[in-house]
Design a protein around this motif. Structure first.
Motif, PDB file in Angstrom:
ATOM      1  N   LEU A 257     -22.936 -12.339   8.645  1.00 26.01           N
ATOM      2  CA  LEU A 257     -22.141 -12.915   7.455  1.00 26.01           C
ATOM      3  C   LEU A 257     -22.388 -13.224   6.218  1.00 26.01           C
ATOM      4  O   LEU A 257     -22.819 -14.194   5.505  1.00 26.01           O
ATOM      5  CB  LEU A 257     -21.436 -14.616   8.552  1.00 26.01           C
ATOM      6  CG  LEU A 257     -20.786 -14.350   9.641  1.00 26.01           C
ATOM      7  CD1 LEU A 257     -21.790 -15.374  10.449  1.00 26.01           C
ATOM      8  CD2 LEU A 257     -19.493 -14.710  10.061  1.00 26.01           C
TER       9      LEU A 257
ATOM     10  N   VAL B 140     -15.745 -16.449   3.145  1.00 26.37           N
ATOM     11  CA  VAL B 140     -16.079 -15.659   4.131  1.00 26.37           C
ATOM     12  C   VAL B 140     -16.069 -17.306   5.413  1.00 26.37           C
ATOM     13  O   VAL B 140     -14.755 -17.336   5.962  1.00 26.37           O
ATOM     14  CB  VAL B 140     -17.134 -14.926   4.641  1.00 26.37           C
ATOM     15  CG1 VAL B 140     -17.162 -14.498   6.336  1.00 26.37           C
ATOM     16  CG2 VAL B 140     -17.198 -13.069   3.756  1.00 26.37           C
TER      17      VAL B 140
ATOM     18  N   VAL C  61     -19.567  -9.470   7.551  1.00 30.89           N
ATOM     19  CA  VAL C  61     -17.920  -9.550   7.227  1.00 30.89           C
ATOM     20  C   VAL C  61     -18.626 -10.115   6.005  1.00 30.89           C
ATOM     21  O   VAL C  61     -19.028 -10.960   5.542  1.00 30.89           O
ATOM     22  CB  VAL C  61     -17.224 -10.545   8.314  1.00 30.89           C
ATOM     23  CG1 VAL C  61     -16.282 -11.539   7.695  1.00 30.89           C
ATOM     24  CG2 VAL C  61     -17.322  -9.933   9.321  1.00 30.89           C
TER      25      VAL C  61
ATOM     26  N   ILE D 277     -16.632  -5.261   7.848  1.00 31.68           N
ATOM     27  CA  ILE D 277     -15.485  -5.305   7.264  1.00 31.68           C
ATOM     28  C   ILE D 277     -15.370  -6.677   6.539  1.00 31.68           C
ATOM     29  O   ILE D 277     -15.601  -6.949   6.167  1.00 31.68           O
ATOM     30  CB  ILE D 277     -14.972  -6.646   8.801  1.00 31.68           C
ATOM     31  CG1 ILE D 277     -15.238  -5.831   9.639  1.00 31.68           C
ATOM     32  CG2 ILE D 277     -13.656  -6.384   8.652  1.00 31.68           C
ATOM     33  CD1 ILE D 277     -15.290  -6.662  11.253  1.00 31.68           C
TER      34      ILE D 277
ATOM     35  N   ILE E  60     -12.552  -8.859   3.740  1.00 33.83           N
ATOM     36  CA  ILE E  60     -12.050 -10.114   4.204  1.00 33.83           C
ATOM     37  C   ILE E  60     -11.551 -10.346   3.390  1.00 33.83           C
ATOM     38  O   ILE E  60     -12.335 -10.744   2.125  1.00 33.83           O
ATOM     39  CB  ILE E  60     -12.375 -11.272   5.527  1.00 33.83           C
ATOM     40  CG1 ILE E  60     -13.200 -12.213   4.828  1.00 33.83           C
ATOM     41  CG2 ILE E  60     -12.445 -10.126   6.552  1.00 33.83           C
ATOM     42  CD1 ILE E  60     -13.778 -13.386   5.299  1.00 33.83           C
TER      43      ILE E  60
ATOM     44  N   LEU F  52     -12.117 -14.633   7.743  1.00 36.11           N
ATOM     45  CA  LEU F  52     -13.289 -14.550   9.581  1.00 36.11           C
ATOM     46  C   LEU F  52     -12.265 -14.180  10.718  1.00 36.11           C
ATOM     47  O   LEU F  52     -12.615 -13.436  11.829  1.00 36.11           O
ATOM     48  CB  LEU F  52     -13.916 -15.636   9.368  1.00 36.11           C
ATOM     49  CG  LEU F  52     -14.398 -15.563  10.296  1.00 36.11           C
ATOM     50  CD1 LEU F  52     -15.722 -13.865  11.022  1.00 36.11           C
ATOM     51  CD2 LEU F  52     -16.545 -16.478  10.599  1.00 36.11           C
TER      52      LEU F  52
ATOM     53  N   ALA G 190     -10.345 -11.759  11.476  1.00 34.76           N
ATOM     54  CA  ALA G 190     -11.705 -10.342  11.784  1.00 34.76           C
ATOM     55  C   ALA G 190     -12.491  -9.992  12.840  1.00 34.76           C
ATOM     56  O   ALA G 190     -12.323  -8.989  13.669  1.00 34.76           O
ATOM     57  CB  ALA G 190     -12.479 -10.241  10.781  1.00 34.76           C
TER      58      ALA G 190
END
Length: 171
Positions: A9, A14, A125, A143, A145, A161, A164
């Motif tokens: 992360l 995020v 992410v 991913i 975001i 998040l 996701a």
């Protein structure tokens, strides 16, 4: 033995609000909606949770490593202490070149070695293309975001998040 699955992360944008400037004071550290529930759901599904964050303000003399840890400890306290580890890069190209700094991948590589992480079962992410680039360098699915940057055609994208977790990771 197979490796463990992990969600890497990014921090700002995020887990907490991206303010457009450095976030290092607790009164500026606003955890985004859905983050505590997303972290809890990921842990319940057996994922390691590891924060991978550039913290160039340290190199610029704006704040200290202690400030980064204070924000991390606050995040842990507000979200159920679900995060397993934190890696941060205190460098910035104006002072020091470093392979730790995303889009380079040394922070991810260190975490993968320490925690025996299977890149094929893991995700990164992030809210910027450099997060996705770092993930790709080590074979982890990225991913993107938020709306800070437009995703590449092949990069999965969600609003936050929670999205996701719901629409990509746990399907």
């Amino acid at each position: 033995m197979t490796g463990r699955k992990c969600i890497f992360l990014d921090r700002d944008g995020v887990l907490n609000e991206e303010r457009g400037e450095y976030t290092y004071k607790l009164n500026d550290f606003n955890i985004l909606n859905g983050v505590p529930d997303a972290l809890k759901m990921l842990k319940e599904n057996g994922y390691l949770l590891i924060v991978i964050t550039n913290q160039a303000g340290i190199a610029k003399g704006l704040y200290s490593a202690e400030d980064v840890m204070n924000c991390h400890n606050y995040l842990q306290g507000q979200t159920g202490s679900f995060i397993d580890d934190l890696y941060y890069c205190p460098h910035h190209p104006i002072t020091t070149q470093s392979l730790l700094r995303k889009p380079d991948s040394l922070m991810l590589e260190k975490a993968m070695a320490k925690w025996n992480i299977d890149p094929n079962a893991s995700f990164m992410v992030g809210d910027s293309k450099r997060d996705i680039e770092a993930a790709e360098r080590v074979g982890v699915k990225g991913i993107l975001i938020g709306d800070k940057e437009s995703p590449e055609k092949e990069t999965p994208h969600e609003e936050n998040l929670w999205g996701a977790v719901q629409n990509i990771i746990l399907i």
